[in-house]
Design an enzyme around this catalytic site. Structure first.
Site, short mmCIF file in Angstrom:
data_model
loop_
_atom_site.label_atom_id
_atom_site.label_comp_id
_atom_site.label_asym_id
_atom_site.label_seq_id
_atom_site.Cartn_x
_atom_site.Cartn_y
_atom_site.Cartn_z
NE ARG A 1 -4.89 -0.50 3.58
CZ ARG A 1 -3.33 -0.29 3.66
NH1 ARG A 1 -2.47 -0.91 3.06
NH2 ARG A 1 -3.16 0.93 4.27
CB THR B 1 4.92 -0.27 -0.91
OG1 THR B 1 4.44 0.37 0.58
CG2 THR B 1 3.52 -0.93 -1.60
CD GLU C 1 -0.17 -1.62 5.74
OE1 GLU C 1 -0.20 -0.50 5.27
OE2 GLU C 1 0.62 -2.33 5.65
CG ASP D 1 -1.09 3.05 5.78
OD1 ASP D 1 -0.41 4.15 5.97
OD2 ASP D 1 -1.06 2.16 5.18
CB SER E 1 -4.11 1.56 0.94
OG SER E 1 -2.85 1.25 0.19
CB SER E 2 -1.09 5.58 -1.31
OG SER E 2 -1.51 6.86 -0.49
#
Ligand code: GLY
Length: 557
Positions: A100, A369, A408, A411, A440-441
């Site tokens: 990530r 995504t 990002e 997030d 994150s999911s």
């Protein structure tokens, strides 16, 4: 027999210069006995088949498919993003790879609040240090069989000679005119103005140069040298703070997945900085405690209980953050006592509201995504989710090499008390800190039965990833549904706050919706995550499914 099936779904807005087109066909399961991939684009499937035929293992296949997607679907899979993968090789315990994005060294918890001009969604200040190139490289270094350079064949020719853009490509790109920096317009529009229509050939010779540097020099070709300099100067010119040192310092992490049991299956889930593993583990336990799988399929009772389970499981999401910076209360959230109490608090007759753990408000969500899943007959698997966060991330594209860059940073808890683009207002655990990864999911997931890999899956879709993966797991394991039927089945999404139950548009009858409303649910139609899954039977036969809710392809043999 070689199988190869494609499903497309695309929509365009009618504007003065545009017309509206829509096409959707139902996904068909794809079967095989050596290896299968389920992916968002047929280009990734073609690459996968070539690499496997050359003797590549599932990791080679996944890395090459990831490189291809960075060329053909830059809006969510460009090198400027990051992601997670769950990997299982040689019957070993599955491992999680975290590649990530990280917060730049110059950021702090007040990075956004101290300067109103900084946005976590648009422009340079929204960009986290990209992880995709290092993630792909690390996967190959640890498990790959073919030569690194071999994996670039398709990606390079698709960048140099071009590929035919899809309906999704046009829909995602056409709306970016106002967001793109000048390089974005230059590289992704014709003459910086008109956008490419589906079926038109699109070339990226500038990106091919960056890919060659990455191919020939490994991570140094991206994180140092010419590409790194291009990234830093492009980001700086758009108000960002990523320095050469940030890129040079970037590292991936191998993590232990969260392991939970659901009805005698071992489910391996992505740990923090994903919230997906904790939320799904909680929800599966509540499903088992309440025997959800024994309730009549698509009955009011089943759907009401499912909604109440999601509501409770999502509540704990706000307590999580990057494990290098924060001790996540995973044991407290997933122990039997806590989950029994949560499950028993669900009433069959009406919604029982709970107090939020933190404040939050309304959502505006994004689907940008993507995910692909590769599984072979021996049970080797890669299930990989990658993202730029928003559509084309920050809207910043690097000046020289045309690399689209993520947003990002959104997030993180960037402005305490305010929702991010997914409507998630997050906790202290997820505040901005230099070198930290945002919550994150993304939920790549593997399922084992008696030590054998039986299912690999994942999805794009922000928090809806979690409810999507959860419901496919529940339907395949709990209800013993065929993988394709489980993926296409109607879904619900509840993320605790806003206190709204989103239901799959057009797939639940009005009577059922009214019955849910009578129980106290505030029901709204909503989109759902697109799941990409491959299932394996005890004999090693494989079956792939991709979601009819969007573009996808599956193939193998
Ligand atoms: N950027 C979306 C996610 O990581 O959940």
């Amino acid at each position: 027999m070689e199988t190869f099936k494609i499903c497309k779904s695309f929509k365009f807005l009618i504007t003065t210069s545009l017309f509206f087109m829509a096409f959707q066909s139902r996904a068909i399961p794809t079967e095989g006995h050596e290896f299968l991939i389920s992916a968002p684009s047929h280009y990734a499937v073609e690459t996968a088949q070539k690499i496997h035929k050359m003797g590549g293992n599932v990791v080679d296949v996944a890395v090459a498919a990831g490189l291809t997607l960075s060329v053909t679907t830059p809006y969510y899979a460009a090198l400027g993003g990051g992601g997670f993968a769950l990997v299982r090789m040689n019957n070993e315990v599955p491992m999680a790879l975290d590649f990530r994005e990280v917060a730049p060294l110059e950021t702090s918890p007040t990075f956004y609040t101290s300067n109103k001009n900084r946005s976590s969604q648009d422009g340079g200040a929204a960009i986290g240090v990209p992880g995709n190139p290092m993630g792909l490289y690390e996967l190959h270094k640890k498990y790959g069989k073919l030569r690194w350079k071999t994996l670039f064949g398709d990606a390079l020719s698709l960048a140099e000679s071009g590929f035919y853009v899809s309906g999704e490509w046009t829909a995602k790109t056409s709306g970016q005119e106002k967001r793109f920096n000048p390089a974005g317009k230059k590289y992704f529009f014709k003459d910086s103005k008109k956008f490419y229509l589906p079926g038109e050939l699109f070339k990226q010779p500038q990106l091919a140069k960056a890919l060659k540097l990455f191919r020939d020099q490994g991570p140094k070709g991206f994180y140092q040298g010419r590409v790194a300099k291009d990234l830093v100067s492009s980001i700086k010119s758009q108000g960002g703070v990523i320095r050469l040192e940030d890129l040079k310092k970037y590292k991936v992490r191998w993590l232990q997945p969260i392991k939970t049991k659901y009805l005698n299956y071992d489910v391996y889930l992505m740990p923090p900085p994903s919230s997906g593993g904790v939320v799904i583990a909680q929800a599966l336990s509540m499903m088992e405690i309440l025997n959800l799988h024994k309730k009549p399929y698509l009955s009011v009772d089943e759907l009401h209980t499912l909604a109440e389970i999601e509501y409770r499981a999502f509540r704990s999401r706000a307590l999580l953050g990057d494990p290098d910076f924060f001790k996540n209360p995973i044991e407290q959230l997933t122990n039997d006592k806590t989950l029994k109490k949560l499950a028993k608090g669900i009433s069959p007759s009406k919604v029982r509201p709970l107090k939020p753990l933190i404040d939050t408000s309304d959502p505006s969500e994004s689907t940008e995504t993507t995910h692909f899943t590769v599984l072979d007959s021996k049970g080797n698997a890669v299930t990989l989710t990658t993202t730029l966060n928003g559509n084309y991330g920050s809207g910043v594209v690097s000046d020289r090499y045309g690399i689209a860059l993520n947003n990002e940073m959104d997030d993180f808890t960037t402005r305490p008390g305010e929702p991010n683009m997914y409507g998630l207002v997050q906790g202290e655990a997820n505040k901005v800190e230099p070198g930290k990864r945002p919550l994150s999911s993304m939920s790549p997931t593997l399922v084992l039965k008696d030590g054998k890999t039986v299912l690999a899956l994942g999805a794009p879709g922000g928090p809806r990833i979690i409810s999507g993966v959860l419901q496919v797991l529940y339907r395949v394991i709990g209800r013993e549904m065929d993988i394709d039927r489980a993926v296409q089945a109607p879904r619900l999404h509840h993320q605790f706050l806003p206190n709204t139950l989103y239901v799959d548009e057009e797939s639940l009858p009005p009577l059922l919706i009214r019955a849910l409303e009578k129980k106290g649910h505030k029901v709204e139609p909503g989109w759902m995550a697109k799941v990409y899954a491959v299932q394996r039977s005890g004999e090693g036969l494989l079956k792939a499914a991709f979601d009819h809710r969007g573009e996808g392809a599956a193939g193998g043999y």
